[in-house]
Write a protein that holds these residues in place. Structure first.
Motif, PDB file in Angstrom:
ATOM      1  N   ARG A 176       0.855  -1.187   0.000  1.00 42.03           N
ATOM      2  CA  ARG A 176       0.000   0.000   0.000  1.00 42.03           C
ATOM      3  C   ARG A 176       0.890   1.235   0.000  1.00 42.03           C
ATOM      4  NH1 ARG A 176      -5.237   1.249   0.949  1.00 42.03           N
ATOM      5  NH2 ARG A 176      -5.705   3.322   1.798  1.00 42.03           N
ATOM      6  N   TYR A 177       0.773   2.043  -1.053  1.00 40.44           N
ATOM      7  CA  TYR A 177       1.499   3.299  -1.106  1.00 40.44           C
ATOM      8  C   TYR A 177       0.694   4.285  -1.930  1.00 40.44           C
ATOM      9  CZ  TYR A 177       3.108   1.457  -5.618  1.00 40.44           C
ATOM     10  OH  TYR A 177       3.157   0.922  -6.876  1.00 40.44           O
ATOM     11  N   ALA A 178       0.953   5.573  -1.666  1.00 35.76           N
ATOM     12  CA  ALA A 178       0.217   6.668  -2.316  1.00 35.76           C
ATOM     13  C   ALA A 178      -1.277   6.536  -2.074  1.00 35.76           C
ATOM     14  CB  ALA A 178       0.506   6.704  -3.815  1.00 35.76           C
ATOM     15  N   GLY A 179      -1.649   5.939  -0.920  1.00 35.88           N
ATOM     16  CA  GLY A 179      -3.053   5.833  -0.571  1.00 35.88           C
ATOM     17  C   GLY A 179      -3.808   4.741  -1.298  1.00 35.88           C
ATOM     18  N   ASP A 180      -3.154   3.941  -2.113  1.00 35.52           N
ATOM     19  CA  ASP A 180      -3.820   2.898  -2.891  1.00 35.52           C
ATOM     20  C   ASP A 180      -3.239   1.524  -2.554  1.00 35.52           C
ATOM     21  OD1 ASP A 180      -5.405   4.764  -4.241  1.00 35.52           O
ATOM     22  OD2 ASP A 180      -3.822   5.106  -5.740  1.00 35.52           O
ATOM     23  N   ASP A 181      -4.085   0.505  -2.757  1.00 34.04           N
ATOM     24  CA  ASP A 181      -3.621  -0.868  -2.619  1.00 34.04           C
ATOM     25  C   ASP A 181      -3.000  -1.326  -3.924  1.00 34.04           C
ATOM     26  OD1 ASP A 181      -4.351  -1.306   0.002  1.00 34.04           O
ATOM     27  OD2 ASP A 181      -6.408  -1.869  -0.510  1.00 34.04           O
ATOM     28  N   HIS A 182      -1.882  -2.017  -3.815  1.00 31.49           N
ATOM     29  CA  HIS A 182      -1.187  -2.526  -4.994  1.00 31.49           C
ATOM     30  C   HIS A 182      -0.793  -3.977  -4.745  1.00 31.49           C
ATOM     31  CE1 HIS A 182      -0.703   1.478  -6.869  1.00 31.49           C
ATOM     32  NE2 HIS A 182      -0.633   1.888  -5.605  1.00 31.49           N
ATOM     33  N   ILE A 183      -0.719  -4.718  -5.812  1.00 34.20           N
ATOM     34  CA  ILE A 183      -0.248  -6.098  -5.760  1.00 34.20           C
ATOM     35  C   ILE A 183       1.039  -6.167  -6.546  1.00 34.20           C
ATOM     36  CG2 ILE A 183      -0.744  -8.483  -6.438  1.00 34.20           C
ATOM     37  CD1 ILE A 183      -3.718  -7.789  -6.085  1.00 34.20           C
ATOM     38  N   VAL A 184       2.052  -6.736  -5.950  1.00 32.48           N
ATOM     39  CA  VAL A 184       3.354  -6.847  -6.588  1.00 32.48           C
ATOM     40  C   VAL A 184       3.604  -8.318  -6.915  1.00 32.48           C
ATOM     41  CG1 VAL A 184       5.832  -6.444  -6.376  1.00 32.48           C
ATOM     42  CG2 VAL A 184       4.210  -4.843  -5.336  1.00 32.48           C
ATOM     43  N   LEU A 185       3.840  -8.612  -8.180  1.00 33.82           N
ATOM     44  CA  LEU A 185       4.197  -9.953  -8.607  1.00 33.82           C
ATOM     45  C   LEU A 185       5.712 -10.062  -8.666  1.00 33.82           C
ATOM     46  CD1 LEU A 185       1.658 -10.614 -11.495  1.00 33.82           C
ATOM     47  CD2 LEU A 185       1.409 -11.048  -9.063  1.00 33.82           C
ATOM     48  N   VAL A 186       6.250 -11.063  -8.004  1.00 32.86           N
ATOM     49  CA  VAL A 186       7.685 -11.317  -7.997  1.00 32.86           C
ATOM     50  C   VAL A 186       7.931 -12.545  -8.868  1.00 32.86           C
ATOM     51  CG1 VAL A 186       9.714 -11.750  -6.583  1.00 32.86           C
ATOM     52  CG2 VAL A 186       7.825 -10.384  -5.657  1.00 32.86           C
ATOM     53  N   LEU A 187       8.605 -12.353 -10.008  1.00 31.51           N
ATOM     54  CA  LEU A 187       8.815 -13.424 -10.976  1.00 31.51           C
ATOM     55  C   LEU A 187      10.279 -13.805 -11.060  1.00 31.51           C
ATOM     56  CD1 LEU A 187       6.665 -11.138 -12.513  1.00 31.51           C
ATOM     57  CD2 LEU A 187       6.184 -13.300 -13.661  1.00 31.51           C
ATOM     58  N   ARG A 188      10.519 -15.087 -11.293  1.00 35.19           N
ATOM     59  CA  ARG A 188      11.886 -15.604 -11.453  1.00 35.19           C
ATOM     60  C   ARG A 188      11.913 -16.603 -12.601  1.00 35.19           C
ATOM     61  NH1 ARG A 188      11.426 -14.796  -5.945  1.00 35.19           N
ATOM     62  NH2 ARG A 188      13.201 -13.767  -4.926  1.00 35.19           N
ATOM     63  N   ASP A 189      12.942 -16.513 -13.393  1.00 38.03           N
ATOM     64  CA  ASP A 189      13.162 -17.477 -14.464  1.00 38.03           C
ATOM     65  C   ASP A 189      13.889 -18.684 -13.876  1.00 38.03           C
ATOM     66  OD1 ASP A 189      13.809 -18.953 -16.676  1.00 38.03           O
ATOM     67  OD2 ASP A 189      14.555 -17.283 -17.863  1.00 38.03           O
ATOM     68  N   ILE A 190      13.182 -19.811 -13.773  1.00 34.38           N
ATOM     69  CA  ILE A 190      13.759 -21.000 -13.143  1.00 34.38           C
ATOM     70  C   ILE A 190      14.044 -22.088 -14.185  1.00 34.38           C
ATOM     71  CG2 ILE A 190      12.659 -20.548 -10.934  1.00 34.38           C
ATOM     72  CD1 ILE A 190      10.573 -22.676 -11.670  1.00 34.38           C
ATOM     73  N   SER A 191      14.164 -21.695 -15.440  1.00 35.33           N
ATOM     74  CA  SER A 191      14.358 -22.682 -16.514  1.00 35.33           C
ATOM     75  C   SER A 191      15.607 -23.518 -16.273  1.00 35.33           C
ATOM     76  CB  SER A 191      14.444 -21.973 -17.863  1.00 35.33           C
ATOM     77  OG  SER A 191      13.287 -21.198 -18.104  1.00 35.33           O
ATOM     78  N   ARG A 192      16.694 -22.866 -15.924  1.00 29.31           N
ATOM     79  CA  ARG A 192      17.939 -23.603 -15.722  1.00 29.31           C
ATOM     80  C   ARG A 192      17.818 -24.568 -14.549  1.00 29.31           C
ATOM     81  NH1 ARG A 192      22.868 -22.916 -12.968  1.00 29.31           N
ATOM     82  NH2 ARG A 192      24.675 -23.734 -14.126  1.00 29.31           N
ATOM     83  N   ARG A 193      17.150 -24.118 -13.481  1.00 25.81           N
ATOM     84  CA  ARG A 193      16.956 -24.995 -12.330  1.00 25.81           C
ATOM     85  C   ARG A 193      16.091 -26.195 -12.703  1.00 25.81           C
ATOM     86  NH1 ARG A 193      13.704 -22.522  -7.499  1.00 25.81           N
ATOM     87  NH2 ARG A 193      15.268 -20.876  -7.801  1.00 25.81           N
ATOM     88  N   VAL A 194      15.065 -25.964 -13.519  1.00 26.00           N
ATOM     89  CA  VAL A 194      14.189 -27.057 -13.939  1.00 26.00           C
ATOM     90  C   VAL A 194      14.966 -28.090 -14.744  1.00 26.00           C
ATOM     91  CG1 VAL A 194      12.230 -27.643 -15.417  1.00 26.00           C
ATOM     92  CG2 VAL A 194      12.083 -25.692 -13.864  1.00 26.00           C
TER      93      VAL A 194
END
Length: 526
Positions: A176-194
């Motif tokens: 929550r910032y600037a008075g609004d609710d926000h959703i943050v997506l955290v993405l990772r490329d796991i191709s090499r691990r897979v």
């Protein structure tokens, strides 16, 4: 003095300096007007107003410079943080409660999926996957409308997805910032691990398979021969859908128990997709050919270990050799020697029981359970030619016992049972009847669940015998979910058919909370 001034400047907002300056200017003007009309003490008022105004404007200017300096420092910190995020392998994507992308995103996201525009996040991430788009949209709307707790909504979101040959994992944070609710997506490329995990899993699977083949080459040949027969049956089912899925289920289970986990998973996926789509015979035929081709490719990697064995070789164990030698030395026992030599052409059931025991142990390890398997062959020898199909189908009983009969160690501890489950495999002759027994000390059969499923399928379920028959009907199972190993309701049908094909019958003895005992009874061959 300078430190005091600096603290005042640092703690005062520019608006207060502006107000002080305005007030000083106002006093200077009022003092000047009073002086013009000849009032007394107006010079002092004007002088004080001038000084107050100059101090206020000076404070205003100093505060503005201070704020501008802070702003530049904050901007520098923001740029440094953005650069730090951009050079990392983490992708950040800000989304408003309606699912619209905000302008806050990291360079990794743009590099993976293209520069974000004013669009919905599900359209941006999953442009070609309608299922994932709908799933993410539903979850974000649940968060926005507070239809479910945040943790529950996040748990329902897809954890990984594949796009253009790359595998990504993402998690969801709420901010929550600037008075609004926000959703943050955290993405990772796991191709090499897979890729690394797949290679490691393939290596472990290869080691398991080779170990199983080397440990008992005879059982391995039985397994490979059985798989070949099952595939032949699979490709000859024609329009019989029940026979097709029953055979595919058997192939899947046998492959899993011998260590071919990846191939078993392929069979499971094909099984699920075909049943969901209501595939026609032509599609089932193509699936059978594809699986057969995949199986041959799987075997190609271990062909150097698989050795053909000639049917003329008779394996004799130490006990049989010692018994024959003892009878040769005892003239009174020579009359039974012919019968003993004839019996040597038969095969001890211990080999099959040990093979099934190994399967049960591998399965228990796979599902994370601790199971002790006891084998009692009682020296029984039989002609294996007619029993090959039965031994293959018996693995369904083993899978059911280990997968959802025997409880987990934690559950057994709560119930006051020993931590390790117990499984008994036994063969014995009782007069002219061969008994093959599989017994476990698990939770027992839930007959009420069987009754409900039987009634749902239109099967009679008013008596115990009818419930046993329903247990062996296709599609009847006490499981609520379908897994790679069990839950389809087809295995017991195969066991019943293979038992009756040998002129046998079976009975089930079970006590809720104590375990289940399957007894298969076969007449002695003429």
């Amino acid at each position: 003095m300078m430190m005091l001034v600096a603290r005042i400047v640092d703690g005062v907002h520019p608006r207060w300096g502006w107000l002080m300056g305005a007030l000083g200017g106002l006093l200077w003007i009022v003092g000047g007007v009073w002086w013009a009309v000849g009032l007394k003490s107006t010079g002092l008022v004007a002088g004080l107003g001038l000084l107050w105004g100059m101090a206020g404007w000076a404070l205003y200017a100093a505060s503005r410079l201070k704020m501008r300096h802070k702003y530049h420092r904050l901007e520098d910190a923001h740029i440094a943080l953005q650069r730090l995020i951009d050079v990392s392998d983490v992708g950040l994507l800000a989304v408003n409660p309606d699912g619209e992308l905000r302008r806050a995103w990291s360079l990794s996201v743009a590099r993976w999926f293209g520069r974000p525009a004013r669009e919905k996040v599900w359209d941006y991430l999953f442009p070609h996957d309608e299922s994932l788009r709908s799933e993410l949209e539903l979850c974000l709307k649940s968060i926005r409308d507070h239809n479910m707790p945040l943790e529950s909504a996040i748990a329902r979101m897809p954890v990984t997805f594949v796009r253009e040959g790359r595998t990504y994992r993402f998690s969801v944070k709420r901010a929550r910032y600037a008075g609004d609710d926000h959703i943050v997506l955290v993405l990772r490329d796991i191709s090499r691990r897979v890729v690394i995990e797949q290679a490691d899993r393939a290596r472990r699977e290869f080691q398991t398979i080779i170990g199983n083949l080397v440990k008992d080459s005879s059982s391995a040949q039985d397994f490979l021969q059985s798989m070949h027969q099952q595939f032949a049956a699979l490709m000859n089912t024609g329009g019989d859908a029940a026979a097709f899925f029953s055979t595919l289920h058997t192939i899947k289970g046998q492959a899993a128990l011998f260590g071919f986990s990846d191939f078993a998973e392929q069979c499971h996926q094909q099984e699920v997709e075909l049943m969901a789509a209501g595939a026609m015979p032509a599609e089932r035929g193509m699936t059978a050919q594809a699986l057969w081709s995949g199986w041959r490719q799987t075997l190609a990697s271990i062909e150097s270990v698989v050795e053909d064995r000639t049917s003329d070789i008779i394996e004799a164990d130490t006990r049989a050799y010692e018994a024959a030698l003892e009878r040769l030395e005892d003239r009174r026992a020579r009359a039974n020697l012919v019968e003993m030599v004839r019996e040597s052409r038969l095969e001890e059931t211990s080999r099959q029981l040990v093979y099934i025991s190994d399967q049960a142990k591998r399965l228990a390890s796979w599902v994370g359970k601790s199971v002790e398997v006891e084998v009692k062959d009682n020296g029984v020898r039989i002609a294996m030619d007619g029993f090959q199909v039965f031994w293959a189908s018996l693995t369904h009983v083993i899978r059911n016992a280990v997968d959802h009969g025997i409880e987990s160690s934690e559950e057994r501890a709560r119930l006051g049972k020993e931590e390790r489950g117990r499984l008994l495999l036994e063969t014995q002759w009782d007069r002219e009847t061969l008994y093959v027994t599989v017994e476990d000390d698990g939770r027992g059969i839930d007959w009420e669940a069987i009754r409900e499923k039987a009634e749902h399928c239109g099967l009679p379920a008013s008596s115990q015998q009818e419930l046993i028959q329903a247990l062996c009907a296709e599609g009847v199972t006490s499981r609520k979910e379908v897994g790679v190993l069990s839950g389809r309701g087809q295995g017991m049908s195969d066991v019943k058919q293979s038992c009756e094909a040998l002129g046998g019958r079976f009975r089930v003895l079970t006590t809720v909370g104590q375990g289940t005992r399957f007894e298969f009874l076969f007449p002695q061959p003429a």
